[in-house]
Design a protein around this motif. Sequence first.
Motif, PDB file in Angstrom:
ATOM      1  N   ARG A  18       0.960   4.405  -0.842  1.00 44.09           N
ATOM      2  CA  ARG A  18       1.835   3.760   0.144  1.00 44.09           C
ATOM      3  C   ARG A  18       3.276   4.216  -0.026  1.00 44.09           C
ATOM      4  O   ARG A  18       3.981   4.471   0.945  1.00 44.09           O
ATOM      5  CB  ARG A  18       1.736   2.241   0.029  1.00 44.09           C
ATOM      6  CG  ARG A  18       0.569   1.638   0.754  1.00 44.09           C
ATOM      7  CD  ARG A  18       0.696   0.132   0.875  1.00 44.09           C
ATOM      8  NE  ARG A  18       0.689  -0.530  -0.422  1.00 44.09           N
ATOM      9  CZ  ARG A  18      -0.404  -0.897  -1.079  1.00 44.09           C
ATOM     10  NH1 ARG A  18      -1.595  -0.670  -0.541  1.00 44.09           N
ATOM     11  NH2 ARG A  18      -0.321  -1.491  -2.250  1.00 44.09           N
ATOM     12  N   ALA A  21       3.582   7.740   1.326  1.00 45.84           N
ATOM     13  CA  ALA A  21       3.499   7.750   2.790  1.00 45.84           C
ATOM     14  C   ALA A  21       4.791   7.244   3.417  1.00 45.84           C
ATOM     15  O   ALA A  21       5.173   7.688   4.502  1.00 45.84           O
ATOM     16  CB  ALA A  21       2.320   6.910   3.253  1.00 45.84           C
ATOM     17  N   ARG A  25       7.297   8.581   6.908  1.00 49.84           N
ATOM     18  CA  ARG A  25       7.220   7.729   8.089  1.00 49.84           C
ATOM     19  C   ARG A  25       8.518   7.832   8.888  1.00 49.84           C
ATOM     20  O   ARG A  25       9.603   7.737   8.345  1.00 49.84           O
ATOM     21  CB  ARG A  25       6.973   6.285   7.662  1.00 49.84           C
ATOM     22  CG  ARG A  25       6.645   5.378   8.811  1.00 49.84           C
ATOM     23  CD  ARG A  25       6.161   4.052   8.315  1.00 49.84           C
ATOM     24  NE  ARG A  25       4.821   4.245   7.732  1.00 49.84           N
ATOM     25  CZ  ARG A  25       4.302   3.463   6.826  1.00 49.84           C
ATOM     26  NH1 ARG A  25       4.964   2.453   6.353  1.00 49.84           N
ATOM     27  NH2 ARG A  25       3.086   3.689   6.363  1.00 49.84           N
TER      28      ARG A  25
END
Length: 62
Positions: A18, A21, A25
């Motif tokens: 996470r 990522a 984003r």
Amino acid sequence: MHTDIHLALHADRAAELRDEAQEFRLPRTRLRTRIGWTMVEVGLRLARSGATPTCGQTFRTA
């Protein structure tokens, strides 16, 4: 392998993924705003161009 250990390892790896990522984003609000204003600009250019259908035909999308 004990189930609790497997679950803990999975949770740690999921947190790492996470975090990785999050770096890639795009900010959604800024992107949506840019796309929205681009669509407005294109619409205004089309409206100003004076493009009218020939022979009384109306523009159809389908």
